[in-house]
Design a protein around this motif. Sequence first.
Motif, PDB file in Angstrom:
ATOM      1  N   UNK A  12       0.829  -1.202   0.000  1.00  0.00           N
ATOM      2  CA  UNK A  12       0.000   0.000   0.000  1.00  0.00           C
ATOM      3  C   UNK A  12       0.862   1.249   0.000  1.00  0.00           C
ATOM      4  N   UNK A  13       1.957   1.215   0.777  1.00  0.00           N
ATOM      5  CA  UNK A  13       2.853   2.367   0.804  1.00  0.00           C
ATOM      6  C   UNK A  13       3.440   2.664  -0.558  1.00  0.00           C
ATOM      7  N   UNK A  14       3.854   1.601  -1.278  1.00  0.00           N
ATOM      8  CA  UNK A  14       4.394   1.796  -2.622  1.00  0.00           C
ATOM      9  C   UNK A  14       3.349   2.381  -3.557  1.00  0.00           C
ATOM     10  N   UNK A  15       2.096   1.899  -3.417  1.00  0.00           N
ATOM     11  CA  UNK A  15       1.026   2.418  -4.270  1.00  0.00           C
ATOM     12  C   UNK A  15       0.700   3.878  -3.931  1.00  0.00           C
ATOM     13  N   UNK A  16       0.635   4.183  -2.638  1.00  0.00           N
ATOM     14  CA  UNK A  16       0.285   5.547  -2.231  1.00  0.00           C
ATOM     15  C   UNK A  16       1.339   6.555  -2.681  1.00  0.00           C
ATOM     16  N   UNK A  17       2.606   6.141  -2.620  1.00  0.00           N
ATOM     17  CA  UNK A  17       3.680   7.073  -2.958  1.00  0.00           C
ATOM     18  C   UNK A  17       3.744   7.376  -4.455  1.00  0.00           C
ATOM     19  N   UNK A  18       2.951   6.676  -5.245  1.00  0.00           N
ATOM     20  CA  UNK A  18       2.847   7.032  -6.666  1.00  0.00           C
ATOM     21  C   UNK A  18       1.979   8.264  -6.855  1.00  0.00           C
ATOM     22  N   UNK A  19       1.110   8.503  -5.891  1.00  0.00           N
ATOM     23  CA  UNK A  19       0.154   9.607  -6.011  1.00  0.00           C
ATOM     24  C   UNK A  19       0.294  10.633  -4.894  1.00  0.00           C
ATOM     25  N   UNK A  20       0.902  10.250  -3.775  1.00  0.00           N
ATOM     26  CA  UNK A  20       1.022  11.141  -2.625  1.00  0.00           C
ATOM     27  C   UNK A  20       2.489  11.410  -2.320  1.00  0.00           C
ATOM     28  N   UNK A  21       2.739  12.467  -1.593  1.00  0.00           N
ATOM     29  CA  UNK A  21       4.088  12.758  -1.116  1.00  0.00           C
ATOM     30  C   UNK A  21       4.348  11.958   0.163  1.00  0.00           C
ATOM     31  N   UNK A  22       5.616  11.756   0.541  1.00  0.00           N
ATOM     32  CA  UNK A  22       5.889  11.089   1.819  1.00  0.00           C
ATOM     33  C   UNK A  22       5.200  11.775   2.988  1.00  0.00           C
ATOM     34  N   UNK A  23       5.136  13.101   2.959  1.00  0.00           N
ATOM     35  CA  UNK A  23       4.469  13.820   4.055  1.00  0.00           C
ATOM     36  C   UNK A  23       3.007  13.401   4.164  1.00  0.00           C
ATOM     37  N   UNK A  24       2.333  13.236   3.041  1.00  0.00           N
ATOM     38  CA  UNK A  24       0.921  12.832   3.062  1.00  0.00           C
ATOM     39  C   UNK A  24       0.761  11.388   3.543  1.00  0.00           C
TER      40      UNK A  24
END
Length: 406
Positions: free
Chosen positions: A166-178
């Motif tokens: 999920x982290x890998x997927x989220x970081x495609x669309x979100x910044x690390x801060x988000x």
Amino acid sequence: MPSDTSDISEPTTTYRALLRNREFAGLYASFTLTVAASTLSGFALGTLVDHQTGSPFLTAVSMYGATFATVLGAMTLMSVADGNHPRRTLVALQCVSLLGVAAQAVPGLPLAARFALLLLLGFFQSLGTGTRMGLLSEVVPISAYVPARSLMNITSGGTAVLGYALGAALLRYLTPREVFVAATVLTGAALVVVATTVRERSIRPPRRPGLRETWVTNTALFSRPGSRALLLNLWVPGGLIVGCEALFISYAPDHAGVLLAAGSAGMLLGDLTVGRLLTAARRDRCAFPLRLLLAAPYLLFALHPPLPVATVAVLLAGAGFAATLPLQEHLLALTPDPVRGQVQGVESAGRMTWQGIGAALAGALAQYLTPATTITALAALSVAVTVLSRPFVTRTRAVHVEKADT
């Protein structure tokens, strides 16, 4: 402390029955949310450090460095896990975790501050683990302790795998801060669950937790040969095998994900089988074979096996991690009631620390040896530790059975 008068051959408690216990369900749900938050925040921090520094060493430390801080908690203030207000302690520690994860989301935070927060959270994480496991041994009967730990182990492994995906997927669309913000939300949810489901325990004798109390209990723990043998087997063989897993990327860069997934699948299968399907007597008989299974398949890496064979070997070895369940059961049986939280916290912290040591040792050796040779050497060392320490573990088994009979 709930007593258990069941025969050692009685079948284990079902997971469904455990989850009908409101307090256990609360501890379990908060643990799951905490693992998910930790996985997301660790992945986000590793990505952030990699982008800012390009250093593989700093990136690895940012993802696994917290494990080294857990031993500090185990050696200094772990006695708080057995204070006479464990619910209050756990809620307070969850609040600290919430503040720490939220601080990582602050824009422009210097890397030095991020690493300081990482170590601080690792320190308090060990105290939280000890407190949670101390409560676990009180909210479920002794006969249900292994199934309860098994369910939490399965969930931890599964949640970590899903969290990284999920982290890998989220970081495609979100910044690390988000992503840090998302981890903060999960940590806050874990805090709410604990506060609303777990009640305060009134059966504990009054204690004044602190450095002196921690050292007294730890000294007593390490002075007993049986406890030392169990801790050695809980920490070292598994830590060395985690070192083997840490070399998958170097060993097979294009197929490391397959090998890591196989290891996780084997761990989940082993915990499910040992924790849910085996009786206490069968768990006891399987402990030594499982410790051998943990390392022996990795000896095949000396032959540079094809990917399908290597994958099966890693899958089988992963099932060997279930050896922790009967070993933890023996350690619990040897531990006096008033310090069970601290001892379980020390065991967990030491296990995590040895995982970090194993990964560091593997990386250092691989600088001079090939990854396959290093994996084989670490596996052989793990087998040697298991075989040489077996007589001492067998003695603790006799004590465990004697206590069960009485």
